[in-house]
Design a protein around this motif. Structure first.
Motif, PDB file in Angstrom:
ATOM      1  N   SER A  80      -1.800  -7.221 -14.736  1.00 60.25           N
ATOM      2  CA  SER A  80      -2.736  -6.396 -15.511  1.00 60.25           C
ATOM      3  C   SER A  80      -3.970  -5.987 -14.715  1.00 60.25           C
ATOM      4  O   SER A  80      -4.650  -5.030 -15.076  1.00 60.25           O
ATOM      5  N   SER A  81      -4.263  -6.674 -13.627  1.00 62.77           N
ATOM      6  CA  SER A  81      -5.450  -6.334 -12.841  1.00 62.77           C
ATOM      7  C   SER A  81      -5.197  -5.197 -11.846  1.00 62.77           C
ATOM      8  O   SER A  81      -6.136  -4.720 -11.204  1.00 62.77           O
ATOM      9  N   PHE A  82      -3.955  -4.749 -11.728  1.00 63.60           N
ATOM     10  CA  PHE A  82      -3.622  -3.676 -10.787  1.00 63.60           C
ATOM     11  C   PHE A  82      -4.352  -2.396 -11.156  1.00 63.60           C
ATOM     12  O   PHE A  82      -4.376  -1.980 -12.308  1.00 63.60           O
ATOM     13  N   ASN A  83      -4.951  -1.775 -10.129  1.00 62.93           N
ATOM     14  CA  ASN A  83      -5.671  -0.525 -10.322  1.00 62.93           C
ATOM     15  C   ASN A  83      -5.270   0.422  -9.186  1.00 62.93           C
ATOM     16  O   ASN A  83      -5.858   0.376  -8.108  1.00 62.93           O
ATOM     17  N   PRO A  84      -4.250   1.264  -9.389  1.00 61.57           N
ATOM     18  CA  PRO A  84      -3.796   2.118  -8.293  1.00 61.57           C
ATOM     19  C   PRO A  84      -4.877   3.092  -7.859  1.00 61.57           C
ATOM     20  O   PRO A  84      -5.634   3.613  -8.675  1.00 61.57           O
ATOM     21  N   ALA A  85      -4.907   3.341  -6.540  1.00 62.32           N
ATOM     22  CA  ALA A  85      -5.889   4.272  -5.978  1.00 62.32           C
ATOM     23  C   ALA A  85      -5.291   5.639  -5.711  1.00 62.32           C
ATOM     24  O   ALA A  85      -6.030   6.600  -5.534  1.00 62.32           O
ATOM     25  N   GLN A  86      -3.937   5.733  -5.666  1.00 66.10           N
ATOM     26  CA  GLN A  86      -3.304   7.018  -5.380  1.00 66.10           C
ATOM     27  C   GLN A  86      -1.823   6.978  -5.725  1.00 66.10           C
ATOM     28  O   GLN A  86      -1.247   5.920  -5.906  1.00 66.10           O
ATOM     29  N   ASP A  87      -1.248   8.170  -5.800  1.00 68.02           N
ATOM     30  CA  ASP A  87       0.199   8.361  -5.929  1.00 68.02           C
ATOM     31  C   ASP A  87       0.685   8.934  -4.610  1.00 68.02           C
ATOM     32  O   ASP A  87       0.097   9.891  -4.095  1.00 68.02           O
ATOM     33  N   ILE A  88       1.766   8.335  -4.046  1.00 68.65           N
ATOM     34  CA  ILE A  88       2.330   8.871  -2.803  1.00 68.65           C
ATOM     35  C   ILE A  88       3.780   9.283  -3.011  1.00 68.65           C
ATOM     36  O   ILE A  88       4.416   8.885  -3.977  1.00 68.65           O
ATOM     37  N   TYR A  89       4.287  10.069  -2.092  1.00 65.40           N
ATOM     38  CA  TYR A  89       5.635  10.651  -2.171  1.00 65.40           C
ATOM     39  C   TYR A  89       5.829  11.407  -3.485  1.00 65.40           C
ATOM     40  O   TYR A  89       6.893  11.376  -4.092  1.00 65.40           O
ATOM     41  N   THR A  90       4.792  12.128  -3.879  1.00 70.94           N
ATOM     42  CA  THR A  90       4.886  12.888  -5.125  1.00 70.94           C
ATOM     43  C   THR A  90       5.888  14.036  -5.029  1.00 70.94           C
ATOM     44  O   THR A  90       6.347  14.537  -6.048  1.00 70.94           O
ATOM     45  N   SER A  91       6.274  14.418  -3.806  1.00 70.41           N
ATOM     46  CA  SER A  91       7.295  15.459  -3.651  1.00 70.41           C
ATOM     47  C   SER A  91       8.650  14.972  -4.163  1.00 70.41           C
ATOM     48  O   SER A  91       9.517  15.784  -4.461  1.00 70.41           O
ATOM     49  N   SER A  92       8.810  13.654  -4.293  1.00 68.74           N
ATOM     50  CA  SER A  92      10.058  13.072  -4.810  1.00 68.74           C
ATOM     51  C   SER A  92       9.930  12.625  -6.264  1.00 68.74           C
ATOM     52  O   SER A  92      10.878  12.078  -6.823  1.00 68.74           O
TER      53      SER A  92
ATOM     54  N   ARG B  13      12.288   8.136  -3.221  1.00 71.36           N
ATOM     55  CA  ARG B  13      13.614   7.824  -3.769  1.00 71.36           C
ATOM     56  C   ARG B  13      14.000   6.371  -3.525  1.00 71.36           C
ATOM     57  O   ARG B  13      14.657   5.755  -4.355  1.00 71.36           O
ATOM     58  N   ASP B  14      13.577   5.779  -2.402  1.00 70.37           N
ATOM     59  CA  ASP B  14      13.872   4.364  -2.155  1.00 70.37           C
ATOM     60  C   ASP B  14      13.250   3.484  -3.234  1.00 70.37           C
ATOM     61  O   ASP B  14      13.893   2.569  -3.753  1.00 70.37           O
ATOM     62  N   CYS B  15      11.985   3.734  -3.558  1.00 70.67           N
ATOM     63  CA  CYS B  15      11.318   2.939  -4.590  1.00 70.67           C
ATOM     64  C   CYS B  15      11.919   3.200  -5.973  1.00 70.67           C
ATOM     65  O   CYS B  15      12.015   2.290  -6.789  1.00 70.67           O
ATOM     66  N   GLN B  16      12.324   4.431  -6.233  1.00 72.52           N
ATOM     67  CA  GLN B  16      12.980   4.719  -7.506  1.00 72.52           C
ATOM     68  C   GLN B  16      14.280   3.918  -7.631  1.00 72.52           C
ATOM     69  O   GLN B  16      14.572   3.341  -8.675  1.00 72.52           O
ATOM     70  N   ARG B  17      15.047   3.875  -6.544  1.00 73.52           N
ATOM     71  CA  ARG B  17      16.304   3.112  -6.576  1.00 73.52           C
ATOM     72  C   ARG B  17      16.043   1.616  -6.725  1.00 73.52           C
ATOM     73  O   ARG B  17      16.747   0.927  -7.453  1.00 73.52           O
ATOM     74  N   GLU B  18      15.033   1.133  -5.992  1.00 67.49           N
ATOM     75  CA  GLU B  18      14.730  -0.298  -6.041  1.00 67.49           C
ATOM     76  C   GLU B  18      14.310  -0.738  -7.442  1.00 67.49           C
ATOM     77  O   GLU B  18      14.729  -1.789  -7.915  1.00 67.49           O
ATOM     78  N   THR B  19      13.476   0.065  -8.094  1.00 71.01           N
ATOM     79  CA  THR B  19      12.958  -0.324  -9.407  1.00 71.01           C
ATOM     80  C   THR B  19      13.850   0.122 -10.556  1.00 71.01           C
ATOM     81  O   THR B  19      13.731  -0.404 -11.659  1.00 71.01           O
ATOM     82  N   GLY B  20      14.716   1.108 -10.304  1.00 70.12           N
ATOM     83  CA  GLY B  20      15.492   1.664 -11.407  1.00 70.12           C
ATOM     84  C   GLY B  20      14.617   2.480 -12.332  1.00 70.12           C
ATOM     85  O   GLY B  20      14.944   2.685 -13.495  1.00 70.12           O
ATOM     86  N   SER B  21      13.508   2.980 -11.817  1.00 70.67           N
ATOM     87  CA  SER B  21      12.551   3.728 -12.622  1.00 70.67           C
ATOM     88  C   SER B  21      11.966   4.875 -11.804  1.00 70.67           C
ATOM     89  O   SER B  21      12.533   5.278 -10.798  1.00 70.67           O
ATOM     90  N   ALA B  22      10.814   5.373 -12.230  1.00 71.63           N
ATOM     91  CA  ALA B  22      10.228   6.559 -11.611  1.00 71.63           C
ATOM     92  C   ALA B  22       9.421   6.262 -10.348  1.00 71.63           C
ATOM     93  O   ALA B  22       9.252   7.135  -9.510  1.00 71.63           O
ATOM     94  N   PHE B  23       8.909   5.053 -10.210  1.00 74.06           N
ATOM     95  CA  PHE B  23       8.069   4.720  -9.064  1.00 74.06           C
ATOM     96  C   PHE B  23       7.940   3.208  -8.957  1.00 74.06           C
ATOM     97  O   PHE B  23       8.323   2.476  -9.861  1.00 74.06           O
ATOM     98  N   ALA B  24       7.353   2.765  -7.853  1.00 71.85           N
ATOM     99  CA  ALA B  24       7.016   1.357  -7.658  1.00 71.85           C
ATOM    100  C   ALA B  24       5.504   1.249  -7.505  1.00 71.85           C
ATOM    101  O   ALA B  24       4.900   2.002  -6.743  1.00 71.85           O
ATOM    102  N   SER B  25       4.907   0.326  -8.230  1.00 75.28           N
ATOM    103  CA  SER B  25       3.487   0.023  -8.075  1.00 75.28           C
ATOM    104  C   SER B  25       3.371  -1.063  -7.013  1.00 75.28           C
ATOM    105  O   SER B  25       4.032  -2.102  -7.094  1.00 75.28           O
ATOM    106  N   ILE B  26       2.516  -0.805  -6.012  1.00 76.04           N
ATOM    107  CA  ILE B  26       2.511  -1.632  -4.805  1.00 76.04           C
ATOM    108  C   ILE B  26       1.088  -1.973  -4.370  1.00 76.04           C
ATOM    109  O   ILE B  26       0.208  -1.110  -4.385  1.00 76.04           O
ATOM    110  N   LEU B  27       0.906  -3.230  -3.957  1.00 73.41           N
ATOM    111  CA  LEU B  27      -0.292  -3.670  -3.256  1.00 73.41           C
ATOM    112  C   LEU B  27       0.103  -3.895  -1.805  1.00 73.41           C
ATOM    113  O   LEU B  27       1.076  -4.596  -1.524  1.00 73.41           O
ATOM    114  N   ILE B  28      -0.629  -3.303  -0.885  1.00 68.92           N
ATOM    115  CA  ILE B  28      -0.336  -3.469   0.532  1.00 68.92           C
ATOM    116  C   ILE B  28      -1.389  -4.398   1.121  1.00 68.92           C
ATOM    117  O   ILE B  28      -2.589  -4.123   1.031  1.00 68.92           O
TER     118      ILE B  28
END
Length: 121
Positions: free
Chosen positions: A90-102, A18-33
């Motif tokens: 465009s080079s982003f390639n996500p490896a997983q989805d997290i916090y899918t319960s939200s 929910r924090d990432c949803q609020r931050e982006t105003g969308s369904a999720f945030a795509s992130i590189l750590i």
């Protein structure tokens, strides 16, 4: 505002908390750590605020002081770069989805990616 990082990211993911949803105003945030040691601010100074994330940890959210765009979050050892702030996302390639319960019921997630209902350990 400019930043850089060296090396390969430790993780690449889509966060549906929910924090990432609020931050982006969308369904999720795509992130590189990336490790904090590999991250550098080059130009400008972002504005920031602290919050308690869904994980229970305090995180600092950094955003552009001029336009308000989310740039990165930071904790003790890592920097969580928002992919939309990259020069070339465009080079982003996500490896997983997290916090899918939200995740929102209308959000289509790539079925090929591993899913974690919370933050993986």
């Amino acid at each position: 505002m400019r930043y850089s990082y060296e090396g390969e990211p430790a993780f690449s993911l889509n966060c549906h908390c929910r924090d990432c949803q609020r931050e982006t105003g969308s369904a999720f945030a795509s992130i590189l750590i990336v490790p904090r040691a590999n991250f550098r601010l080059i130009q400008g100074k972002p504005k920031n605020f602290d919050l308690t994330a869904d994980s229970g940890r305090t995180t600092t959210r950094n955003f552009c002081a001029d336009c308000g765009s989310p740039l990165f979050g930071s904790g003790l050892d890592f920097v969580n770069i928002r992919v939309g702030s990259l020069d070339d996302p465009s080079s982003f390639n996500p490896a997983q989805d997290i916090y899918t319960s939200s995740a929102q019921p209308w959000d289509y997630m790539n079925p090929a990616l591993p899913k974690s209902p919370k933050l993986p350990q």
